[in-house]
Write a protein that holds these residues in place. Sequence first.
Motif: not given
Length: 722
Positions: A607-608, A629, A614-615, A611-612, A555-559
Amino acid sequence: MLFRRFPEAIWQGLGALVLTGALSFYAIVLARSTHSPPSLWLANGALIGWLVRKPLADSWPLLLAGSLGVVGAKQLLGDPLGSSLFIGLCDAVEMLLVSTAIRRRFPAITTETRFLELARVGLLSALAGCGLCTFGIVSIQHFWPNMAFWASFSTVFRAHFLGMVIAASTSLVVASKGWRWSEPVGKPWTLVRDLSLLAVMTAAVFAQLRFPLLFLIYPPLLLVVFRHRFAGMVIGMAIIALITTVATTLNLGPFNLVTGDTVALRVVMSQVFIGASCLVALPVVFALAEHDRLQLGVRESKLRYRMLADNSGDLVMRIRPNGDRQYVSPSVKELLGWEVDDFLKPRPDLIHPEDRERIADVVRTLHAEGGTTTATYRLRHKDGHYLWIEAFARLVASPDDDGTMEIIYTGRDVTERVRVEQALMESQAQLRTITDNVPAVIARLDMQQRYTYINRFVEEISGESPASMIGRTIREVRGEVVYGQLQDHLRRAYAGESVLFEYEATYLGKLHQFQAHYVPDRDGDGVVRGLYALTTEITHIKNVERELLRLAHQDSLTGLANRRYFSEHASYKLRQASQRGTPILLALVDIDNFKSINDTYGHATGDAVLAEVGTCLRRLMGKGEVVARIGGDEFVVLCDDVVNEKSARAFVHALWERLHMTVTVGGACVDVRMSIGAAICTGELTDDVLMKLADDALYMAKDGGRNTYRFLTRGLESEEAR
């Protein structure tokens, strides 16, 4: 009937029967008239000339006929049948031994036969055959061993050996029709004249009783031998033997001058004299025959050489030290258009200007060092164009015996070959230019795995020059680690298989990945004589593949992994857990009120937040756990290292607690809460079933007011399941 089927064999048998019978009868009658043993036994040797011309399987009729001739002669003279048959058998053994030894060493007796070797083989086989035959004959007359036995053995052996030497030589000449084995001097009538002189001199020596003049026989004997070679020797010795034995029998000749002589002593002296005469004549005739054979060979060699040189398409020359030609072959006309006379003087002007100095150096070196040399240069045709000539030159002593050294020169037109070679070299240069600029390593290995060719691109990969690799093995060049990866593929290629494979190696401190294609190199008969290797660096391709694979599964947004990656691995994890009989946990994580976050703060903030989350999930997950995801605000965690339901609940509770966070974006603080639906199961089930259970648990958490988690089990005993 037999005459019709085998006329030649029967006539030869009758001839052998009559010949050996007559010679045996003559020897026995002559000996018995003087009450002494035979002084010369010619019967056995008379058949050798015919026996050596036949294979062993075809010679038995002649052996049988010869033996019967001896037996018949003894029967006519009243000898017992038993002893006659035994003596005939002994004579057959003697003939068989001598003829077999000669035939085995000399299958055919011609003018090319080495006569000294023939004499050696004949004398040695005659000694063995006559000794064996004599032993058998004397054994039936005397007990062995005693003095009478050895005295008889000595007399009979001399008679058989001398008779074998004289008669066998004569029969070999007659049977081979080799009266001119080495060219005699004069016409046939001179042979009759010289033999008559020998006969008269021998008869005169034995006709008088006052002086021992036996030595007078040798000059005419040697004259006959010198002039007429084998024909003169064999007939001359037969004349001497005949006159000697008859005169001795008649009590005539110089042997009677010996005081107190007896018949036996005269027989011995006659045998010694005949043997000495043979020893005088045989070496001379064989030496002359060998000399004539060698001279004939030299003459024939000269004729052949001259014939070959005159008719050869090559240019042949004899060149004196000053450059003059002693001989120029007529082919110069056909080859270069010049007449022979035009080439008898040095013609350096005909050599191409670019080649003159080089050829002059070659000639000087040849005169200084001797030996042989080869040179290729251009000669001008009479028409004006140049031909490429390949010249072979040898420095030899002049046949004129003047102490000088000459050059024997042979040159041939190789213009077409040189053109082909130049075209091939040009083609090879073009091919090398292409291969050196191909972005791949192209190499050839021989059957010992040694590099015989490798292009220049290898220097860009390994930093090693191609020249330093030629002649070394692939193991020496690539090292043990890389060779271990290539060894099996090399074995398959040398076995005739085309092999395509990939491997990796480190060069200049950088890891490279390669694709190699090994193709067997076969000769015209299809036999593998090496292999070609095409090696392409695919490191950048592999990097692109890995990047594409990452993009396809991430997933490009969350990695985190995406739904596709999760689906591919979920089934594998379920099968593993089912085989081990251990539980597996699937947790669906959903952000509460994510739509209102987007509506209130904007999609950038949403989106932020994603991403957080996902991190945070990446930090919380351990080895072997899959986190992905799978939708807009929906995440999934798959864990197969839980021990039981209690540990699974503790894991989900800790996950729920740690996912409570506040995300600050552009000065706005957003509190993030999660709802989690978890399912823990054992046994065989599909990923769809597991996902359905987790999804049901998530709905239960949503219905329970959000910001909480719910837990479902399958195959486990629990309060909630009950």
